[in-house]
Design a protein around this motif. Structure first.
Motif, mmCIF file in Angstrom:
data_model
loop_
_atom_site.group_PDB
_atom_site.id
_atom_site.type_symbol
_atom_site.label_atom_id
_atom_site.label_comp_id
_atom_site.label_asym_id
_atom_site.label_seq_id
_atom_site.Cartn_x
_atom_site.Cartn_y
_atom_site.Cartn_z
ATOM 1 N N PRO A 36 4.071 64.167 29.730
ATOM 2 C CA PRO A 36 2.694 64.661 29.531
ATOM 3 C C PRO A 36 2.139 64.369 28.149
ATOM 4 O O PRO A 36 0.929 64.265 27.984
ATOM 5 C CB PRO A 36 2.831 66.171 29.784
ATOM 6 C CG PRO A 36 4.275 66.476 29.573
ATOM 7 C CD PRO A 36 5.022 65.252 29.956
ATOM 8 N N THR A 37 2.989 64.246 27.125
ATOM 9 C CA THR A 37 2.543 63.914 25.772
ATOM 10 C C THR A 37 3.232 62.635 25.310
ATOM 11 O O THR A 37 4.283 62.243 25.837
ATOM 12 C CB THR A 37 2.852 65.056 24.779
ATOM 13 O OG1 THR A 37 4.269 65.256 24.713
ATOM 14 C CG2 THR A 37 2.171 66.339 25.222
ATOM 15 N N ILE B 159 15.392 57.940 40.976
ATOM 16 C CA ILE B 159 15.381 57.361 39.627
ATOM 17 C C ILE B 159 13.972 57.378 39.050
ATOM 18 O O ILE B 159 13.763 57.698 37.869
ATOM 19 C CB ILE B 159 15.962 55.930 39.664
ATOM 20 C CG1 ILE B 159 17.461 55.979 39.971
ATOM 21 C CG2 ILE B 159 15.718 55.219 38.346
ATOM 22 C CD1 ILE B 159 18.076 54.616 40.194
ATOM 23 N N TYR B 160 12.989 57.034 39.862
ATOM 24 C CA TYR B 160 11.617 57.038 39.375
ATOM 25 C C TYR B 160 11.153 58.437 38.966
ATOM 26 O O TYR B 160 10.518 58.614 37.922
ATOM 27 C CB TYR B 160 10.673 56.499 40.461
ATOM 28 C CG TYR B 160 10.842 55.019 40.737
ATOM 29 C CD1 TYR B 160 11.312 54.158 39.759
ATOM 30 C CD2 TYR B 160 10.503 54.478 41.980
ATOM 31 C CE1 TYR B 160 11.463 52.800 40.016
ATOM 32 C CE2 TYR B 160 10.647 53.127 42.246
ATOM 33 C CZ TYR B 160 11.131 52.294 41.257
ATOM 34 O OH TYR B 160 11.282 50.961 41.518
ATOM 35 N N LYS B 161 11.502 59.417 39.779
ATOM 36 C CA LYS B 161 11.014 60.783 39.541
ATOM 37 C C LYS B 161 11.919 61.587 38.611
ATOM 38 O O LYS B 161 11.575 62.714 38.248
ATOM 39 C CB LYS B 161 10.868 61.515 40.875
ATOM 40 C CG LYS B 161 9.911 60.842 41.844
ATOM 41 C CD LYS B 161 8.481 60.886 41.321
ATOM 42 C CE LYS B 161 7.918 62.277 41.361
ATOM 43 N NZ LYS B 161 6.505 62.328 40.974
ATOM 44 N N GLY B 162 13.067 61.049 38.253
ATOM 45 C CA GLY B 162 13.957 61.765 37.344
ATOM 46 C C GLY B 162 14.690 62.919 37.992
ATOM 47 O O GLY B 162 14.929 63.951 37.342
ATOM 48 N N ASP C 202 2.456 54.092 37.381
ATOM 49 C CA ASP C 202 1.635 54.667 36.309
ATOM 50 C C ASP C 202 1.557 56.187 36.419
ATOM 51 O O ASP C 202 1.694 56.904 35.413
ATOM 52 C CB ASP C 202 0.229 54.065 36.362
ATOM 53 C CG ASP C 202 0.239 52.560 36.135
ATOM 54 O OD1 ASP C 202 1.304 52.050 35.723
ATOM 55 O OD2 ASP C 202 -0.788 51.906 36.364
ATOM 56 N N HIS C 203 1.342 56.683 37.634
ATOM 57 C CA HIS C 203 1.232 58.134 37.804
ATOM 58 C C HIS C 203 2.569 58.830 37.528
ATOM 59 O O HIS C 203 2.597 59.979 37.077
ATOM 60 C CB HIS C 203 0.746 58.458 39.217
ATOM 61 C CG HIS C 203 1.721 58.094 40.291
ATOM 62 N ND1 HIS C 203 1.941 56.794 40.707
ATOM 63 C CD2 HIS C 203 2.574 58.864 41.030
ATOM 64 C CE1 HIS C 203 2.853 56.766 41.654
ATOM 65 N NE2 HIS C 203 3.252 58.012 41.873
ATOM 66 N N VAL C 204 3.676 58.124 37.778
ATOM 67 C CA VAL C 204 4.978 58.713 37.501
ATOM 68 C C VAL C 204 5.192 58.871 35.999
ATOM 69 O O VAL C 204 5.732 59.888 35.526
ATOM 70 C CB VAL C 204 6.094 57.848 38.131
ATOM 71 C CG1 VAL C 204 7.463 58.436 37.826
ATOM 72 C CG2 VAL C 204 5.899 57.733 39.625
ATOM 73 N N ILE C 205 4.759 57.878 35.217
ATOM 74 C CA ILE C 205 4.883 57.964 33.757
ATOM 75 C C ILE C 205 4.053 59.135 33.227
ATOM 76 O O ILE C 205 4.497 59.898 32.357
ATOM 77 C CB ILE C 205 4.430 56.641 33.107
ATOM 78 C CG1 ILE C 205 5.302 55.472 33.606
ATOM 79 C CG2 ILE C 205 4.506 56.743 31.593
ATOM 80 C CD1 ILE C 205 6.749 55.582 33.247
ATOM 81 N N PHE D 77 11.286 50.952 35.902
ATOM 82 C CA PHE D 77 10.704 52.160 35.338
ATOM 83 C C PHE D 77 10.530 52.033 33.819
ATOM 84 O O PHE D 77 9.488 52.404 33.266
ATOM 85 C CB PHE D 77 11.588 53.361 35.677
ATOM 86 C CG PHE D 77 11.142 54.645 35.046
ATOM 87 C CD1 PHE D 77 10.040 55.324 35.531
ATOM 88 C CD2 PHE D 77 11.811 55.171 33.955
ATOM 89 C CE1 PHE D 77 9.614 56.507 34.946
ATOM 90 C CE2 PHE D 77 11.406 56.349 33.369
ATOM 91 C CZ PHE D 77 10.300 57.018 33.869
ATOM 92 N N TYR D 78 11.533 51.472 33.145
ATOM 93 C CA TYR D 78 11.478 51.398 31.692
ATOM 94 C C TYR D 78 10.477 50.357 31.205
ATOM 95 O O TYR D 78 9.901 50.512 30.117
ATOM 96 C CB TYR D 78 12.867 51.089 31.141
ATOM 97 C CG TYR D 78 13.813 52.273 31.179
ATOM 98 C CD1 TYR D 78 13.357 53.566 31.029
ATOM 99 C CD2 TYR D 78 15.190 52.090 31.369
ATOM 100 C CE1 TYR D 78 14.208 54.653 31.066
ATOM 101 C CE2 TYR D 78 16.062 53.171 31.401
ATOM 102 C CZ TYR D 78 15.564 54.443 31.247
ATOM 103 O OH TYR D 78 16.403 55.519 31.288
#
Length: 684
Positions: free
Chosen positions: A125-126, A38-41, A117-120, A226-227
């Motif tokens: 990326p934008t 779920i975190y990584k999609g 944070d790094h997952v977001i 995550f959200y």
């Protein structure tokens, strides 16, 4: 000799991996694997051939891409999961030894914290990518913000969701980014436009939610984690882009009194360049002025000083503008007004022709949307939903929103009889007023002279104030203009509340268009002849009378009965007698013979028959049968012509046409039923 390929090393067996194999490869538990995906999609994939993708004789049901699982091997969150597993072993060992204090200390201080944070940053990326994925995030967070606290939903999670949602609403209020809203059974839909991206989310109604046990809140809690991180990043970027400090100050006392939006105090960060550029690009009001005033309240002395500060260039430009506007005799005024005339007027696309497509009209500008309710002051009655109304009114420019003291803190005023209030939102039946209290013909000066008139009894109304139902606000913002208030008066039958995202298409029912403009030629003929029955569909009118349109070998019961009845009446002259027969008795005898003949014919055809027993019914059926036969004959000719054309079509195109015709037929039937229902309501 070619090298023999080993089974399961190429093709789909190499590209896909089962869930069990993925869990073993990552060396984590199944719940942790779900959280990580779920975190990584990462989601399950469906191979073309499960039998080839599976390495066992029994095909598995859940597959993942092998490259996705290989990518998860280098994820830092895996180390946190393993540290948590090691901590659980230490706590179990301490409890086994009876060291309860050490177990409590380990659980309190040694629990590893997972940072997303790094997952977001990896998934978005934008900033535009984050805005595009904000629909589901807002819907879920607003849902958890309205849930009661339970063992599965802790109070901290609910408070975090409420804070993030309120911060996002404040940004929409300041920038006037809200565009549309719609009330449904599920909740209230909102749509906002941020940096060119349309964001649509759902907010549930303010009811006491009943948490059931058939919902897995562990998986939903993973999405919430995550959200919340995602919305925190988005709120920070949105606030800093308009020159505001993030996070805003939170007043606990105001929140405990029910202030909600008023509990947040926005402050300027002192970055004037970003705020001015953002305001000029989007046509927004200065963010410092908006931030210093919350629902009409004035900020501190420091904020007043910041509002007064202006650059020399801006002050000089304002002075020149005032001088030009103050000289009415200068010939340059007309030329300047022509040169500086607003060129951002929205053009409307006019439909050319009957069958032309309806084009989407240009959107409303931000400045117009932000000043829709700016000149007015609203008072919300106790029975109205305060939270959505306050949010919508403030997002569309209203600075003075008031309500009763029992609804919470943060109102502009709690006095219902404040003379500055122009509109009052009421959702209850009208109350019969006493004529001695309120005089409709009194002038404004008379109201100011007498307190009895300016402040009537609690059951009366304030003179000069507009009373409306809550739907008026929603319909005004969806149409981008102020609608007639008398159509939304208390106790009045409201117009249909339509979704602003559903555009009427051709051959579909549109409740905003008159019924006469939507009916086809057949329905118009049937309506003109008075053939529409309250219980029958207009397309089915005349099928009972015209059996030829249903079955080629069937009987036209009404037509045959009428023709045979006439022949019987003409041939049978009665028994000869010296006395003249009674005319009334003859008529009754003829009616009985007609009913009997019709009953025999209906029984032979296998149809039910109801005895009418009157000549008026026969005349009515004959007039109906003529128009119905004509309509049925026309339909039959059209069907025959269509069948001839379909014969000449290729098989592929013919099947495609049949699918299109089937879907269009269903839409036409639904639209016809809605028109019939509306026709019956208009008759009543």
């Amino acid at each position: 000799m070619a090298k023999i390929k080993k089974k399961g090393t190429t093709g789909q067996a190499k590209n896909f991996i089962t869930r069990t194999q993925a869990v073993r490869k990552l060396q984590i538990s199944l719940p942790d694997f779900r959280r990580l995906c779920i975190y990584k999609g990462i989601y399950p994939r469906e191979p073309r051939n499960k039998k080839k993708a599976s390495k066992t004789s029994t095909p598995s049901t859940t597959f993942y891409y092998t490259k996705d699982i290989q990518y998860l091997l280098h994820e830092p969150i895996l180390h946190k999961f393993r540290d948590h597993k090691a901590l659980a072993k230490k706590i179990a060992r301490s409890l086994g030894r009876g060291e309860v204090g050490d177990a409590a200390r380990l659980e309190k201080t040694g629990r590893p914290r997972i940072s997303l944070d790094h997952v977001i940053k990896e998934r978005y990326p934008t900033f535009v990518d984050a805005l595009r994925d904000l629909d589901d995030a807002l819907s879920l967070l607003f849902l958890f913000a309205n849930l009661p606290s339970t063992q599965t939903v802790p109070p901290k999670t609910i408070a975090l969701c409420q804070r993030l949602c309120s911060e996002f609403q404040h940004y929409l209020i300041i920038t006037h980014s809200l565009r549309k809203s719609f009330i449904s059974i599920k909740g209230i839909y909102y749509q906002a436009t941020i940096q060119g991206q349309d964001i649509l989310w759902l907010v549930p109604h303010k009811f006491v939610q009943k948490v059931t046990g058939d919902v897995d809140f562990r998986i939903m809690g993973t999405f919430v984690d995550f959200y919340t991180t995602l919305l925190g990043f988005v709120n920070y970027r949105l606030y800093t882009s308009i020159g505001l400090v993030y996070p805003p100050k939170f007043n606990v006392n105001s929140d405990e009194k029910g202030g909600e939006l008023d509990a947040f105090k926005l402050e300027s960060s002192g970055i004037e360049a970003i705020a001015s550029i953002e305001g000029q690009a989007n046509g927004h009001v200065d963010s410092k002025q908006e931030a210093g005033q919350t629902n009409g309240h004035v900020g501190s002395e420091q904020e007043k000083g910041q509002e007064v500060e202006q650059s020399d260039a801006q002050r000089h430009a304002d002075e020149i503008g005032r001088l030009i506007a103050a000289d009415p005799n200068d010939d340059r005024d007309d030329q300047i007004m022509q040169d500086e005339a607003p060129t951002d007027i929205i053009d409307e696309f006019v439909v050319q022709g009957e069958g032309a497509d309806v084009l989407d009209q240009p959107r409303q500008s931000d400045s117009e949307a932000g000043t829709l309710f700016a000149p007015y002051s609203f008072f919300l009655s106790r029975e109205t939903p305060r939270q959505p109304l306050e949010f919508i009114l403030r997002a569309f420019g209203c600075k003075r929103v008031s309500w009763d003291e029992v609804l919470g803190d943060g109102a502009f005023t709690h006095d219902e009889f404040d003379p500055s209030i122009t509109h009052q939102v009421v959702d209850r039946p009208p109350v019969i007023q006493d004529e001695s209290i309120q005089d409709e013909t009194a002038t404004e000066g008379d109201h100011m002279e007498s307190d009895a008139v300016s402040k009537p009894a609690r059951s009366g109304r304030m003179p000069g104030r507009t009373y409306i139902q809550p739907q008026w606000i929603w319909d005004c913002i969806n149409q981008g203009k102020l609608l007639r208030a008398d159509l939304y008066a208390p106790g009045a039958t409201l117009p249909p509340h339509l979704s602003p995202w559903v555009k009427p298409t051709k051959n579909t029912y549109d409740p905003t268009v008159p019924l006469a403009d939507q009916e086809n030629s057949e329905e118009e003929e049937v309506e003109a002849e008075g053939l529409v029955d309250d219980d029958d569909d207009p397309a089915q009118v005349g099928l009972d009378e015209d059996m030829d349109s249903i079955n080629d070998h069937g009987m036209d019961v009404a037509g045959a009965a009428e023709s045979e009845d006439l022949s019987v009446d003409e041939e049978f002259g009665g028994f000869a007698s010296d006395e003249a027969p009674d005319e009334g008795a003859a008529v009754e005898e003829d009616d009985d013979r007609t009913d009997y003949q019709r009953e025999l014919e209906a029984e032979a055809a296998g149809l039910p028959y109801t005895i009418v027993g009157s000549a008026a019914a026969a005349a009515s059926s004959s007039s109906k049968g003529g128009v119905a036969k004509k309509a049925a004959r026309k339909r039959q000719e059209d069907e025959e012509e269509l069948e001839r054309r379909k014969i000449m079509m290729p098989k592929k195109k013919r099947k495609l046409y049949e699918k299109m015709a089937y879907s269009n037929k269903g839409k036409d039937e639904e639209a016809r039923k809605l028109r019939g229902k509306r026709r019956r309501l208009e008759k009543v």
